[in-house]
Design a protein around this motif. Structure first.
Motif, mmCIF file in Angstrom:
data_model
loop_
_atom_site.group_PDB
_atom_site.id
_atom_site.type_symbol
_atom_site.label_atom_id
_atom_site.label_comp_id
_atom_site.label_asym_id
_atom_site.label_seq_id
_atom_site.Cartn_x
_atom_site.Cartn_y
_atom_site.Cartn_z
ATOM 1 N N LEU A 1 -35.806 18.215 0.411
ATOM 2 C CA LEU A 1 -36.363 16.866 0.485
ATOM 3 C C LEU A 1 -37.184 16.754 1.762
ATOM 4 O O LEU A 1 -36.655 16.954 2.856
ATOM 5 C CB LEU A 1 -35.229 15.827 0.497
ATOM 6 N N LEU B 1 -28.497 14.849 -6.036
ATOM 7 C CA LEU B 1 -28.356 15.324 -4.657
ATOM 8 C C LEU B 1 -28.889 14.302 -3.655
ATOM 9 O O LEU B 1 -28.463 14.262 -2.504
ATOM 10 C CB LEU B 1 -29.104 16.649 -4.469
ATOM 11 N N ILE B 2 -29.820 13.487 -4.095
ATOM 12 C CA ILE B 2 -30.457 12.526 -3.176
ATOM 13 C C ILE B 2 -29.770 11.153 -3.225
ATOM 14 O O ILE B 2 -29.524 10.539 -2.188
ATOM 15 C CB ILE B 2 -31.947 12.359 -3.547
ATOM 16 N N ASP C 1 -39.179 15.792 8.457
ATOM 17 C CA ASP C 1 -38.039 16.704 8.280
ATOM 18 C C ASP C 1 -38.065 17.279 6.874
ATOM 19 O O ASP C 1 -38.375 16.565 5.914
ATOM 20 C CB ASP C 1 -36.706 15.950 8.449
ATOM 21 N N ILE C 2 -37.706 18.555 6.748
ATOM 22 C CA ILE C 2 -37.455 19.115 5.421
ATOM 23 C C ILE C 2 -35.971 19.463 5.371
ATOM 24 O O ILE C 2 -35.493 20.296 6.144
ATOM 25 C CB ILE C 2 -38.322 20.357 5.146
ATOM 26 N N VAL C 3 -35.255 18.769 4.494
ATOM 27 C CA VAL C 3 -33.801 18.902 4.432
ATOM 28 C C VAL C 3 -33.417 19.785 3.244
ATOM 29 O O VAL C 3 -33.929 19.595 2.137
ATOM 30 C CB VAL C 3 -33.156 17.503 4.250
ATOM 31 N N ASP C 4 -32.541 20.747 3.494
ATOM 32 C CA ASP C 4 -31.985 21.553 2.399
ATOM 33 C C ASP C 4 -30.975 20.709 1.656
ATOM 34 O O ASP C 4 -29.979 20.279 2.234
ATOM 35 C CB ASP C 4 -31.289 22.803 2.964
ATOM 36 N N LEU C 5 -31.198 20.503 0.369
ATOM 37 C CA LEU C 5 -30.288 19.655 -0.412
ATOM 38 C C LEU C 5 -29.088 20.435 -0.934
ATOM 39 O O LEU C 5 -28.100 19.851 -1.373
ATOM 40 C CB LEU C 5 -31.040 19.013 -1.585
ATOM 41 N N LEU C 6 -29.169 21.760 -0.903
ATOM 42 C CA LEU C 6 -28.038 22.585 -1.359
ATOM 43 C C LEU C 6 -27.515 23.446 -0.215
ATOM 44 O O LEU C 6 -28.267 23.828 0.656
ATOM 45 C CB LEU C 6 -28.469 23.491 -2.508
#
Lengths: 76, 235
Positions: free
Chosen positions: B219, B169-170, B230-235
């Motif tokens: 992430l 995902l990253i 930032d907190i990013v939703d990977l899904l």
């Protein structure tokens, strides 16, 4: 036209336009097109996040979107 | 060390980490892979938190170019094993911690064996392709990974449980073929390494205690020129 906030991280920051907060772009612009317009080689971008969520480069930008582009980071 | 000394060591933590939780940490096994900018700091913090068993792995020795950011590096330790230095440091901080140190590099042939007895593995590697190999081994061993990566004054942290898509995902599906990121151009600045190591240590504790918000399928991205978190939703 719509306005977006754009943040380019680490090595991508050199492509950051001066007016990246409230950057004016045409409606229906995709992230892919935005990157091309700014001269950012697509292979340098690993993560595209819009409003805190991962998106693909085909995503069509909307008014007030917060856009972040992040390169591959692997150092320890 | 006697019980009263242990009580005294953690006494001021008990409003934050309970006696029961401290006991859980004391019974936990954590494997730290990579003892450079991230791993050296992670060892320091896990020893002070009171993780009872640490396996510390790195085949490298210190070079002058490590002194700019690696906590365990010293001018007098150039040419010295990072794994031995990490063991010595942990022993000096907390003699209750059982330390297994391995001065060797990891690859597909030894990763599973090295991590299989751990409760959590800390990914402090400097190679993207090895991170993918670690994920495969951790899936087989059914243990979670707490992963950190840095470049310049930016860093990222995530937690990968067995079966999660994780690094794909990253870094993308083809990411496993890529060995390095942009850190080869930016270098790594000490305070960014320390920050990301601290975030990794926090995630490790939360996974072990099953407490708080864990960065699973998320992430956390930090960038320090602009103080962006930032907190990013990977899904």
């Amino acid at each position: 036209m719509i306005k977006i906030d754009l943040k380019l991280f680490v090595t991508l920051s050199k492509y950051q336009p001066e007016n990246s907060k409230g950057l004016e772009i045409a409606e229906e612009t995709t992230v892919e097109k935005l990157m091309k317009d700014l001269g950012i080689p697509s292979e340098l971008v690993k993560l595209i996040f819009i409003n805190g969520k991962m998106q693909k480069s085909k995503y069509r930008l909307k008014h007030n979107d917060r856009v972040g582009l992040f390169p591959p980071v692997g150092g320890g | 060390m006697g019980t009263s000394k242990i009580e005294e060591r953690y006494d001021r933590n008990f409003d934050t980490i309970s006696h029961g939780e401290q006991k859980t940490l004391g019974g936990s096994k954590v494997v730290v892979i990579g003892l450079g900018g991230l791993g050296g700091c992670v060892c320091e913090m896990l020893a002070r938190i009171g993780i009872g068993n640490l396996t510390l792995i790195d085949g490298d020795v210190f070079e002058h170019s490590n002194l700019n950011r690696q906590l365990l590096s010293e001018e007098g330790l150039i040419g010295f094993s990072k794994a031995q230095a990490a063991k010595d440091r942990v022993n000096a901080i907390n003699s209750d911690v059982i330390v297994n140190h391995l001065a060797e590099y990891v690859d597909e042939s030894n990763l599973y064996d090295r991590i299989k007895n751990g409760d959590v593995v800390m990914d402090c590697l400097d190679s993207i392709s090895t991170r993918f190999k670690l994920q495969k081994a951790a899936k087989k061993a059914s243990i979670p990974i707490v992963s950190g990566a840095i470049a310049g004054v930016a860093g990222q942290v995530t937690v990968i449980f067995p079966g999660d898509k994780g690094y794909e995902l990253i870094y993308g599906k083809k990411g496993g073929k890529q060995s390095e990121g942009v850190e080869t151009k930016t270098g790594n600045i000490a305070y960014c390494a320390f920050l990301v190591a601290a975030l990794q240590s926090s995630e490790c504790l939360k996974v072990l205690l099953d407490r708080g918000d864990i960065l699973r399928n998320k992430l956390l991205i930090a960038e320090l020129w602009t103080n962006t978190f930032d907190i990013v939703d990977l899904l």
